[in-house]
Write an enzyme that holds these catalytic residues in place. Structure first.
Site, PDB file in Angstrom:
ATOM      1  N   ASP A  75     -26.337 -18.574 -33.468  1.00 13.31           N
ATOM      2  CA  ASP A  75     -26.841 -19.572 -32.539  1.00 13.31           C
ATOM      3  C   ASP A  75     -27.598 -20.614 -33.366  1.00 13.31           C
ATOM      4  OD1 ASP A  75     -27.343 -21.008 -30.279  1.00 13.31           O
ATOM      5  OD2 ASP A  75     -28.038 -19.328 -29.099  1.00 13.31           O
TER       6      ASP A  75
HETATM    7  C1  BGC Z   1     -27.765 -22.251 -27.317  1.00 10.93           C
HETATM    8  C2  BGC Z   1     -26.298 -21.947 -27.352  1.00 10.93           C
HETATM    9  C3  BGC Z   1     -25.512 -23.201 -27.565  1.00 10.93           C
HETATM   10  C4  BGC Z   1     -25.976 -23.845 -28.857  1.00 10.93           C
HETATM   11  C5  BGC Z   1     -25.228 -25.109 -29.202  1.00 10.93           C
HETATM   12  C6  BGC Z   1     -28.199 -23.066 -28.521  1.00 10.93           C
HETATM   13  O1  BGC Z   1     -29.509 -23.500 -28.402  1.00 10.93           O
HETATM   14  O2  BGC Z   1     -28.492 -21.040 -27.246  1.00 10.93           O
HETATM   15  O3  BGC Z   1     -25.907 -21.300 -26.166  1.00 10.93           O
HETATM   16  O4  BGC Z   1     -24.148 -22.932 -27.606  1.00 10.93           O
HETATM   17  O5  BGC Z   1     -27.345 -24.161 -28.732  1.00 10.93           O
HETATM   18  O6  BGC Z   1     -25.496 -26.109 -28.316  1.00 10.93           O
END
Ligand code: BGC
Length: 742
Positions: free
Chosen positions: A280
């Site tokens: 993430d």
């Molecule tokens: C979120 C993810 C997301 C990623 C990219 C993160 O902060 O937890 O679910 O896919 O950002 O945007």
């Protein structure tokens, strides 16, 4: 005939095998040519300029890095023009390895569908799959290869803002929806021109963050992990999910991103996952902040060892893997394995044959302006609205009412209807794109109906200045419709709330309007179950409309006036008060259950509040009524190779055609570990005309009644089971039982 069919099958098999082999061979050949820097580059993902969906890191010269083969993927890069321009630069790199473009296409691209939790309320797997299919069609036409969806985290705490992204509290429903969404995004086969790679996230147990606070720790038993939180991930994998994303949380003290047990032992080894895992946003770097890695270099070591293949935005791999290799802290095989997994997907997507496959501007224009997509969004929108209350059949409304007052801070909103995690396609004006609830109403009523509007109040704040005007409008109306709730950005990532009552003075406004004595319908817009006891106990009708997307106004109009009979059911339990959270239907009985009608002293309860929910899981009304009858089991005993066929008749006994979601719950009465009071183990959504009867069939087999015992062995145990067929988890209409014999 049979022989020909077998020959064709064999040929197809051979073809698939040789294709597979070819990709593997191509990956190996390419890997041999790659320098270490190029290999590490493939594991590196950067944010582009559309929007930052995490804390922004210092920008570096992306173009040069791409040209030098130091970047494998970009996120937040939209449109054929922009993706093409980056891809062009990647084609100037030594090995011309194409970039992957990833994006949070969570519930639609330009055409926005209901937020995932709302769609889950439809329990309509075909509709949900179609929503994902259309999202993929639009996104892939806009240069996107990969969506960071579906989010399959189980959500049992409505304070957690991200429940809006998932399918609710239940592992059975959640697994079915996870499967449908992956199939929808990826289409028939990965590599299709209208498909994007799916990404099951956040692996794992992110939804159980303590206190519902985003990014928080998770402490849970292994048994709970396997029984409740992992099944939707397994379902996504079974549907062929090409990628997984790990999570921000720690699980029992080990951050998911550095969790070898989760990523290597379970996902890649036990489940045989062949795709790749993306971290993430900066979750590798954050392991230092967790206090799990002493610095970012150790974080890189822990993540790659644990099986995290691609580094989203932390730069930990880019800055440290080479040194870790030199120091022999990690083996090159770890890096090679991660690179191979990523390259494999790039080959599968056909990007090596044509890196601009998804960059066709004409296709983009056609896909983003397809009226069929808009139609589907409207249909799925109305399927997602839950009718919570309808006293004296106030709904559906007549289209010939003389005067309707439409009151509330959300009536004329456009953008809010799109909900969190929606995409603002550059150059598209939401005021033009999104059908507001006001416009939806205007589209419905005849010219003899007068529509009055008053805002009444804001979503938040204490200002009551608009009350008088709203009361005046209500007094002139035959019926009042009110639109209240959260702002779209009040649920979503980092949008946890300690107070999930309807914000501001909105419920006071409801009270003031209710005092006029006019019939009141309330629409509640939200990304989570909210608490709204005054409204629930007093107004005549309530529709829970969540956030329905670009066609929201039309979907709501369809339901208000009966062109669509509501059929959705809550995918999460609605609490009476925040103090009941976490609350879910499949709890354990305890030694002192708080059953109705028994002495609640010394019972597992509250002294100041009932333990029962305001609206239970699986609940939702229709404009018609359904009668359940003739529950039959093919037998009352089975062994673990047997099957029981359950049939039940459902009759539409009301005045409208409608759909009912028939639910089957089981309870394993005695187990080597205690079992929930009921577990959803089957459902079917059926459509019935007035007076029509249909038979619904469920099959019970060993798999369905198996569970994880204290040694984490999955299997069934002989004994008695209760079988309950109902219209919600709390509205069980018919009961029977069976025995599993050795
Ligand atoms: C979120 C993810 C997301 C990623 C990219 C993160 O902060 O937890 O679910 O896919 O950002 O945007």
């Amino acid at each position: 005939m049979k022989k020909i069919a077998t020959a064709i099958l064999l040929l197809a098999f051979f073809f698939a095998f040789s294709q597979q082999k070819t990709i593997d061979q191509k990956v190996d050949a390419l890997l041999k040519q790659m320098t270490l820097e190029e290999k590490i580059g493939q594991l590196n993902q950067y944010n582009d300029d559309w929007k930052a969906t995490g804390p922004v890191t210092v920008d570096n010269n992306k173009s040069d890095q791409i040209r030098n083969g130091q970047v494998g993927s970009l996120l937040n890069c939209l449109g054929t023009e922009r993706t093409r321009s980056w891809q062009k630069i990647a084609m100037e790199s030594r090995l011309k390895i194409p970039l992957l473009f990833g994006q949070d296409v969570i519930h639609g691209y330009k055409t926005t569908f209901p937020i995932p939790l709302a769609e889950a309320a439809s329990w309509d797997l075909e509709a949900i799959k179609k929503g994902a299919r259309i999202a993929a069609t639009e996104a892939s036409a806009s240069g996107i290869h990969w969506t960071f969806a579906p989010m399959v985290d189980i959500g049992r705490d409505p304070r957690w803002g991200r429940v809006m992204e998932g399918a609710g509290e239940d592992p059975y429903l959640g697994s079915k929806i996870a499967y449908a969404r992956v199939k929808g995004f990826q289409g028939e086969k990965l590599g299709g021109i209208d498909a994007v790679m799916a990404c099951a996230k956040h692996f794992a147990a992110y939804g159980a963050a303590v206190g519902g606070r985003d990014y928080n720790s998770v402490d849970m038993s292994e048994r709970m992990l396997w029984e409740v939180y992992l099944p939707p991930f397994k379902a996504a994998l079974d549907a062929g999910a090409a990628t997984f994303m790990n999570a921000f949380n720690d699980l029992n003290g080990i951050p998911a991103t550095g969790n070898k047990y989760l990523q290597r032992d379970i996902l890649k080894e036990k489940w045989g996952f062949e795709g790749f895992v993306v971290s993430d946003w900066n979750s590798i770097g954050e392991m230092q902040v967790h206090g799990y890695a002493k610095d970012r270099k150790e974080a890189a070591f822990l993540a790659i060892t644990a099986g995290s293949d691609m580094d989203m935005e932390s730069r930990c791999y880019k800055n440290n893997l080479e040194e870790l290799l030199k120091e022999k802290k990690i083996d090159i095989q770890l890096v090679d394995d991660a690179v191979k997994r990523i390259l494999h997907k790039k080959f599968e997507l056909g990007l090596f044959e044509d890196p601009y496959r998804f960059c066709n501007a004409e296709r983009e224009t056609a896909a983003l302006n397809n009226p069929e997509h808009v139609k589907a969004a409207r249909e799925i929108g109305s399927k997602s609205i839950v009718l919570l209350k309808n006293n004296n059949h106030l709904l559906p409304l007549s289209k010939d009412l003389k005067t309707i007052a439409f009151i509330g801070p959300l009536v004329k909103e456009h953008k809010q209807n799109k909900g969190f995690w929606s995409i603002d396609v550059p150059g598209v004006d939401d005021d033009q794109l999104v059908v507001s609830q006001w416009e939806g109403l205007q589209n419905k009523v005849g010219k003899n109906t007068k529509l009055l509007y008053a805002k009444g109040c804001e979503i938040e704040g204490e200002n009551r200045d608009g009350f008088a005007e709203a009361i005046e409008a209500a007094k002139q109306a035959d019926v009042v419709i009110m639109s209240i709730g959260e702002r779209a950005d009040m649920s979503g990532e980092a949008k946890s709330r300690s107070d999930i009552h309807i914000p501001g003075v909105q419920e006071e406004l409801v009270k003031a309007i209710q005092a006029t004595g006019k019939p009141v319908v309330v629409l509640i817009n939200a990304g989570r179950p909210l608490v709204f006891n005054y409204t629930a106990d007093n107004v005549q009708a309530i529709l829970y409309t969540w956030w329905l997307g670009t066609e929201a106004g039309n979907s709501i109009g369809d339901v208000l006036f009966g062109d669509v009979n509501p059929s959705a059911k809550t995918p999460m339990t609605f609490p009476r008060e925040i103090g009941q959270i976490p609350i879910y239907y499949s709890y354990f009985n305890t030694g002192r259950p708080a059953n109705k009608g028994t002495n609640l002293n010394y019972a597992s309860s509250y002294i100041d509040l009932s333990g029962s929910p305001k609206f239970p899981f699986g609940y939702g009304l229709s404009y018609t009524t359904f009668e359940y009858s003739d529950l039959k089991l093919s037998k009352n005993k089975m062994n673990n190779t047997g099957k029981i066929e359950v049939t039940v008749n459902i009759t539409n006994t009301g005045k409208y055609a409608g759909e009912e979601i028939v639910q089957m719950y089981l309870r394993d009465k005695v187990g080597s570990v205690v079992r929930p009071v009921k577990e959803l183990k089957g459902f079917e959504k059926i459509k019935l005309n007035v007076g029509e009867t249909k038979t619904v069939t469920f099959i019970i087999d060993n798999q369905l009644i198996s569970f994880y015992n204290s040694k984490l062995e999955f299997g069934s145990e002989p004994g008695d089971f209760d079988l309950m067929i109902g219209s919600s988890s709390a509205d069980i209409r018919l009961k029977d039982g069976f025995e599993l014999v050795k």
